[in-house]
Write an enzyme that holds these catalytic residues in place. Structure first.
Site, mmCIF file in Angstrom:
data_model
loop_
_atom_site.group_PDB
_atom_site.id
_atom_site.type_symbol
_atom_site.label_atom_id
_atom_site.label_comp_id
_atom_site.label_asym_id
_atom_site.label_seq_id
_atom_site.Cartn_x
_atom_site.Cartn_y
_atom_site.Cartn_z
ATOM 1 C CG HIS A 220 -1.687 1.134 1.241
ATOM 2 N ND1 HIS A 220 -3.223 1.217 0.954
ATOM 3 C CD2 HIS A 220 -1.660 2.334 1.795
ATOM 4 C CE1 HIS A 220 -3.657 2.174 1.089
ATOM 5 N NE2 HIS A 220 -2.849 3.182 1.682
ATOM 6 C CG HIS A 283 -10.494 3.055 2.138
ATOM 7 N ND1 HIS A 283 -11.158 3.171 3.351
ATOM 8 C CD2 HIS A 283 -9.132 3.088 2.558
ATOM 9 C CE1 HIS A 283 -10.061 3.246 4.438
ATOM 10 N NE2 HIS A 283 -8.928 3.451 3.801
ATOM 11 C CG ASN A 284 -10.432 -1.651 -3.433
ATOM 12 O OD1 ASN A 284 -11.216 -0.550 -3.580
ATOM 13 N ND2 ASN A 284 -9.304 -1.915 -4.100
ATOM 14 C CG ASP A 305 -4.042 11.521 -0.252
ATOM 15 O OD1 ASP A 305 -3.154 11.194 0.529
ATOM 16 O OD2 ASP A 305 -4.654 10.479 -0.726
ATOM 17 C CB SER A 739 -5.738 -1.446 -4.871
ATOM 18 O OG SER A 739 -6.277 -2.442 -3.616
#
Length: 948
Positions: A220, A283-284, A305, A739
Site C-alpha cells: 500500500h 479503499h477496497n 491527500d 491496489s
C-alpha cells in the site's frame, strides 16, 4: 449519572427510516415482518440532573417540528423479542459523541461522555431465525457494532497501559524468520534484510521498529510490485512504474505539470496564479468488511491527500467509482464470510455521500459497475481535487529544529494494521481478523481542520505538511523526516482513550489527522488559529539533522532506525511475468430482424442502466461553482459525460473531470482494456467541451494475484498501454495508485476480481461557458457520428447479454483519434456542437437512446450512413459495437458546412436527424426499421433497475 434519550418521529409523521428498513427486509424475501420503526438512542454520562438531560435532548438532539423524545432513568434495558438495540463496539469511534459534548458545552452543561445507538422495533408474526437474519444482514455489522443485551456495558473503561519495551528475536534459519515475517507482515526477503541490519547494529529490533518497516515497506505504501524487476517472457523490466507511466510523463515534459509523482497528489497549473491538484485513492478491503466506515474514510483520506499536497489545497470537488457484485445475487450464491452486494452497495454509497456532503464538497463525477467477482472484494475509488496558490503547489521542506505538530483527531486503535490488511487477499475469515483495521471517520473534525490548515497556510506558518493515512504516524513522520531525521515523543500524542501501547500509537490509522513541520516561533500562532476553529494541535517532537528516526515513550528510547535503511533497505522484488492471448468461443447467433428487445435489454443491464439513485444523494452544487453536473437534460436526469467546475468564482476558467473504466475488456486483453479506459476518459472530456490542450491523467490499478505469472503479465501489458496512449495523446499521468491482491479465498477456492483499471482525466477549460451537454436540443438538427465503427464486440454489453465474451476487444488507433478529438474541440469552441455524447457500453444504440430521452426529443437514424470499413453487414454489430474514439454530435442545419469543413479529414458521417416525435427510429442496412421505440419505454427500461 447516565440518562438514555430516545428520539423518534413526532406523532402523525411518517417514519422514513422505518419504511426504508421494511423495504430492505422485503428485498430479503422474508415474510412475517409487517411494520418497522427506527428510534435514535443517546446515552449521556455526567454529573447532571434530569432537567439538564431534557435541555440537551430538546435543544441539541431533537428537531422540534418533526421529532419528539423520551428520557429513561438509569438502569432501563432494551426489551427482548422484537426490539434490537444496536450500539458501537467498545473502542470504536462514535463520530457523534464529540458533537454532543460540544453542543452540551455550548448549552453550559458539562458532560463526561456520550454514546449513540439505534433501536429497531419490528412488528408482525415471524420467527427468531428471521429476526436474527434481519439483524445480521441489515441492522448491524459485527466489525463495528453489536446488539445491546443485559451484559453490555455502554460506558466501559479501558485499562491503563504499563510500559514494557518489547524486543524481538530474529533467529537463524528461513523457517524461523518466516514466522517473524508472518507476525509483522514482512516477506522472507524483507525479514532477512532486517536481520542483516540488526546483526551489524549488534542488537535486537524492537516491536515498533519492525512495525515501522512493515508499514513503510507494505504494498500500500511503497508499491513494491510496480517497482519490481520483471522477467517478462525474457524481457527485463527494471521498475515497471518508472519504465512505463512515469517515463511517458517525463518524455512529455509539460511545463504546466507543476508536481507529479512526488507528493500526495498531482498538480497542474490552472491560471498562472493558482494550481489544481487531483488524487484518486482506493479503499477496497475496509469497505468489504465495513462498507459505510470503509468508504467514508476512503473519501476522508483522499481529501486529506489534497490538504497534504504542496503546502495545502482547498478541496473543490469529489469523484467516486464503485465496483460491486450484482445487487440481485441469490442468497445461496453468497460466499461465506461476505456481505451481500446490495448491502455493500448501500453502505458504500452512504459512507461516501455522508462524508462529502458534511464536508461541503460537491461530488460531481463517477461510475458504478457490477460483476459478481467483486462480491467478496468490492472496489471503492474515491477522488478529490483541490486548488491552491501557485506558490504553494510544490512540496515544502522542513528544517532541523522545526516542530512535528500533530493536528486534528485523536489517536485510537481503529485502523491498526490497515495498510498491511489492505495489502493482503481477503478470505472468509477477514471479518473475524480485521476488527482493528477498520477506521471510523468524522467529517466535522476534518472540516474544522481544513479551515485551520488553510488559514495557517495563508500566514505561512508551516514549512511542510502531509496527511496521516496508511501506516499512521509511522508513514507520515517517517516519510517527512527522510532527508533530515525525526524525534517523536509518543506519550505526547493525544489519545481517544487510555490503554494504547507505544507501538499502537505509532501505527494507528485513526482518521482526520495531519502532520505539519512548524518553526518554533510560529507554533503559538498556529495554536491560536486551531483554538478558533475548535481543532486540537500538539507538538509531539521535532525534526533533526542526524537522519535517524528516534521514538521515545516516557523518555524511553523505543525506536532508533537509520532513515537510509528505512527508505532504501527494502529488497527489490524479482518477479516473472508472462502473456498468453485469451481465446473464447466466437458468437454464432444470427442477427435478429428487429433489435428493439436487444436495446431495451441493454438499457436495463446493471452496468448500463441509470445510476440516478446514487447520484441524487450527493450534493453537486455546494460551493457554487458547478457548471456541468452529473445529470443533465431537460429533466436533469440524462447521463452527463463529464463535469465542469469553476473553482475561482470570478473567473470564467473551468476544471473538467471525467473517467474511463471497462474491466470486461480485460478478459480478452488488458492492453486493449487500458487503452480503452484512457480513450474513454479523454473522449468524455472532449464530449463535454474540453480539449487535449491541458489534459492530465490519473491511473488506479486494481488487480488480483501478484504471484501468478499470467496476472503479472496482464499488469505489464496494461502499464505499457498507459505509456503508449499517454505519449500518443500528449496527456501526462500526474498521479496514481494501485491496489493489489484483490481476491477472496474460501477454503481452497480463490475468486479474483477482473483486472480493473480506472483512468481519471482532469483538464483546464479557458471558458467554462463553452461546456456542452449530451441531450438533444432541437427538432431538425443533424446527428453526426464521429469515428469509425468496427466489428469490435469482444467484451461488449451486447455479447454479454447473449452469454458470450468474444475475442475482438475494442482497439485504439491513437493518431486518427487524436486528430478527431482536436477537430471536434475546435468545433465545440466555435459553438457548432449543440450536443455531444460519447459511445461506450452498448455502443451507438444506447448512446442514441440516452441523448433522445435526456432531451425529450426523438431521432431518425440510418445505419447505412455509419462510417465503417465496409465489412460490417449486420445491423446489430453497427448498432452495438463498442469501438473506441466515437462520439455523437448534434449540429444545427445552419452550421452544417462549417462543422463538416472542420471535420473533413476525420471519419464522420451524417447518420440522421432529431425529430419532435418522441420515438427512436433506426433504419437498417436493407432499409427496414430495426428499432422503433417510444422514448418512455427506453427511459423506463434504463431507469427501472436501480429505481430504489
Amino acid at each position: 449519572m447516565i440518562y438514555r434519550i430516545e428520539v423518534m418521529p413526532a406523532p402523525g409523521l411518517p417514519d422514513r427510516r422505518g419504511a426504508a428498513l421494511l423495504k430492505d427486509i422485503a428485498d430479503l424475501n422474508l415474510s412475517g415482518v409487517n411494520s418497522a420503526r427506527v428510534v435514535e438512542v443517546y446515552w449521556l454520562k455526567g454529573n447532571i440532573d434530569r432537567a439538564a438531560a431534557e435541555t440537551i435532548a430538546r435543544e441539541a438532539l431533537t428537531d422540534p417540528v418533526t421529532e419528539t423524545f423520551r428520557i429513561d432513568e438509569p438502569g432501563e434495558k432494551t426489551t427482548a423479542g422484537r426490539a434490537v438495540l444496536v450500539a458501537h463496539n467498545p473502542g470504536v469511534t462514535d463520530p457523534v459523541e464529540e458533537t454532543i459534548l460540544k453542543a452540551a458545552a455550548d448549552l453550559g452543561i458539562a458532560l463526561e461522555a456520550a454514546r449513540t445507538g439505534r433501536l429497531y422495533l419490528l412488528g408482525g408474526s415471524f420467527s427468531r431465525p428471521t429476526l436474527d437474519l434481519v439483524t445480521n444482514r441489515l441492522l448491524l455489522n459485527p466489525i463495528v457494532q453489536h446488539a445491546v443485551n443485559e451484559q453490555s456495558v455502554i460506558f466501559g473503561e479501558n485499562p491503563a497501559y504499563h510500559f514494557q519495551l518489547r524486543q524481538i528475536d530474529l533467529p537463524d534459519g528461513d523457517a524461523a524468520l518466516c514466522d517473524v515475517g508472518k507476525l509483522f507482515c514482512l516477506s522472507p526477503d524483507e525479514v532477512r534484510a532486517a536481520a542483516e541490519y540488526y546483526a551489524k547494529a549488534g542488537r535486537k529490533p524492537t516491536d515498533v521498529e519492525l512495525e515501522t518497516l512493515a508499514q513503510s515497506w507494505s504494498e500500500h505504501c511503497v508499491h513494491k510490485t510496480f517497482k519490481a524487476r520483471y522477467d517478462f517472457d525474457g524481457q527485463v523490466i527494471d521498475n515497471l512504474l518508472k519504465t512505463t507511466i512515469a517515463r511517458a510523463t517525463n518524455q512529455l515534459d509539460k511545463d504546466w505539470c507543476l508536481s507529479v509523482f512526488v507528493d500526495n497528489s498531482g498538480v497542474i497549473d490552472f491560471d498562472g496564479e493558482n494550481a489544481v491538484c487531483f488524487k484518486v485513492e482506493t479503499h477496497n478491503h475496509p469497505s468489504a468488511v465495513e462498507p459505510y466506515g470503509g468508504a467514508a474514510t476512503g473519501l476522508g483520506g483522499v481529501i486529506r491527500d489534497v490538504l497534504g499536497t504542496g503546502l495545502a489545497a482547498r478541496p473543490i470537488f469529489n469523484t467516486d467509482v464503485f465496483c460491486f457484485g450484482e445487487p440481485d445475487m441469490a442468497d445461496e450464491e453468497l460466499p461465506p464470510g461476505t456481505l451481500h452486494p446490495r448491502r455493500v452497495f448501500k453502505g458504500v454509497r452512504s459512507g461516501v455521500a455522508d462524508y462529502g456532503n458534511r464536508m461541503g464538497i460537491p461530488t460531481v463525477n463517477g461510475a458504478v459497475l457490477f460483476d459478481n467477482r467483486y462480491t467478496g472484494n468490492p472496489l471503492v475509488f474515491c477522488g478529490t481535487a483541490g486548488i491552491m496558490p501557485a506558490w504553494a503547489a510544490r512540496p515544502g521542506r522542513q528544517s532541523p529544529g522545526d516542530l512535528i505538530v500533530l493536528m486534528g483527531g485523536r489517536t485510537g486503535r481503529d485502523g491498526i494494521h490497515g495498510v498491511t490488511f489492505s495489502s493482503e487477499e481477503l478470505s472468509d475469515k477477514s471479518n473475524e481478523q480485521s476488527f482493528s483495521s477498520v477506521q471510523i471517520g468524522n467529517p466535522i473534525v476534518e472540516k474544522r481542520m481544513t479551515e485551520a490548515i488553510l488559514k495557517a497556510r495563508d500566514e505561512r506558518l508551516f514549512t511542510r505538511i502531509t496527511d496521516v493515512g496508511g501506516g499512521g504516524l509511522s508513514s507520515a513522520v517517517g516519510e517527512m523526516g527522510e532527508s533530515t531525521g525525526a524525534k517523536v515523543y509518543l506519550d505526547r500524542v493525544p489519545l481517544k482513550y487510555s490503554g494504547l501501547s507505544y507501538a499502537e500509537i505509532w501505527i494507528s490509522e485513526s482518521q482526520e489527522r495531519m502532520v505539519l513541520a512548524v518553526p518554533p516561533q510560529n507554533f503559538d500562532r498556529l495554536l491560536e488559529i486551531c483554538r478558533g476553529e475548535g481543532v486540537e494541535a500538539t507538538a509531539i517532537g521535532e525534526f533533526t539533522s542526524d537522519k535517524k528516526l528516534k521514538l521515545y515513550y516516557d523518555e524511553n528510547l523505543v525506536c532508533d532506525l537509520d532513515m537510509e535503511f528505512l527508505h532504501g533497505g527494502r529488497p527489490q522484488l524479482e518477479l516473472r511475468a508472462s502473456y498468453k492471448a485469451a481465446a473464447f468461443p466466437e458468437p454464432t447467433f444470427p442477427c435478429p430482424a428487429r433489435l428493439d428487445d436487444d436495446l431495451l435489454r441493454l438499457l436495463s443491464r446493471w452496468n448500463t442502466c441509470a445510476k440516478e439513485w446514487v447520484i441524487r444523494q450527493y450534493d453537486h452544487e455546494v460551493q457554487g461553482g458547478s457548471v456541468l453536473k452529473p445529470l443533465v437534460g431537460h429533466n436533469s436526469d440524462g447521463p452527463g459525460d463529464a463535469a465542469v467546475i469553476r473553482p475561482v468564482l470570478d473567473s470564467g476558467r473551468g476544471v473538467i473531470v471525467a473517467c474511463g473504466i471497462n474491466p470486461a475488456y480485460s478478459e480478452i486483453d488488458t492492453y486493449r482494456m487500458a487503452a480503452s479506459a484512457i480513450d474513454e476518459a479523454v473522449r468524455n472530456t472532449v464530449a463535454a467541451g474540453g480539449s487535449l490542450g491541458r489534459l492530465a491523467l490519473l491511473d488506479n490499478f486494481c488487480w488480483g494475484s501478484v504471484k501468478d505469472e499470467q496476472s503479472l503479465g496482464a499488469l505489464v501489458r496494461a502499464a505499457q498501454a498507459c505509456a503508449d496512449l499517454s505519449l500518443a495523446y500528449g496527456t501526462p499521468f500526474i498521479s496514481g495508485k494501485d491496489s493489489l491482491n484483490n481476491q477472496f479465498r474460501v477454503g481452497d477456492r480463490v475468486v479474483s476480481i477482473p483486472h480493473t483499471l480506472l483512468v481519471s482525466a482532469i483538464g483546464i477549460m479557458p471558458d467554462a461557458e463553452r461546456a456542452v451537454t449530451m441531450d438533444f436540443k432541437g427538432e431538425g438538427n443533424l446527428i453526426y457520428l464521429v469515428g469509425e465503427t468496427k466489428a469490435e464486440l469482444g467484451g461488449s454489453a451486447y455479447y454479454a447479454a447473449h452469454g458470450f465474451i468474444g475475442n475482438s476487444a475494442p482497439a485504439v488507433a491513437p493518431a486518427p483519434a487524436k486528430a478527431s478529438y482536436q477537430r471536434l474541440s475546435a468545433a465545440t469552441a466555435r459553438g457548432l456542437a449543440r450536443a455531444c455524447h460519447d459511445l461506450s457500453e452498448g455502443g451507438l444504440g444506447v448512446a442514441l437512446a440516452e441523448m433522445a430521452f435526456a432531451g425529450g426529443l426523438g431521432a431518425r437514424i440510418n445505419l447505412s450512413r455509419v462510417p465503417q470499413p465496409g465489412d460490417i453487414i449486420r445491423d446489430d454489430y453497427l448498432l452495438f459495437s463498442e469501438s473506441n474514439s466515437r462520439l455523437l454530435v448534434e449540429v444545427a442545419p445552419a452550421d452544417r458546412a462549417d462543422f463538416e469543413l472542420i471535420m473533413e479529414s476525420s471519419a464522420f458521417g451524417l447518420i440522421g436527424e432529431v425529430t419532435s416525435s418522441p420515438r427512436l427510429k433506426v433504419q437498417g442496412l436493407n432499409g427496414s426499421l430495426v428499432i422503433d421505440q417510444p422514448l418512455t419505454e427506453l427511459k423506463n427500461a434504463w431507469q427501472r433497475p436501480l429505481k430504489w
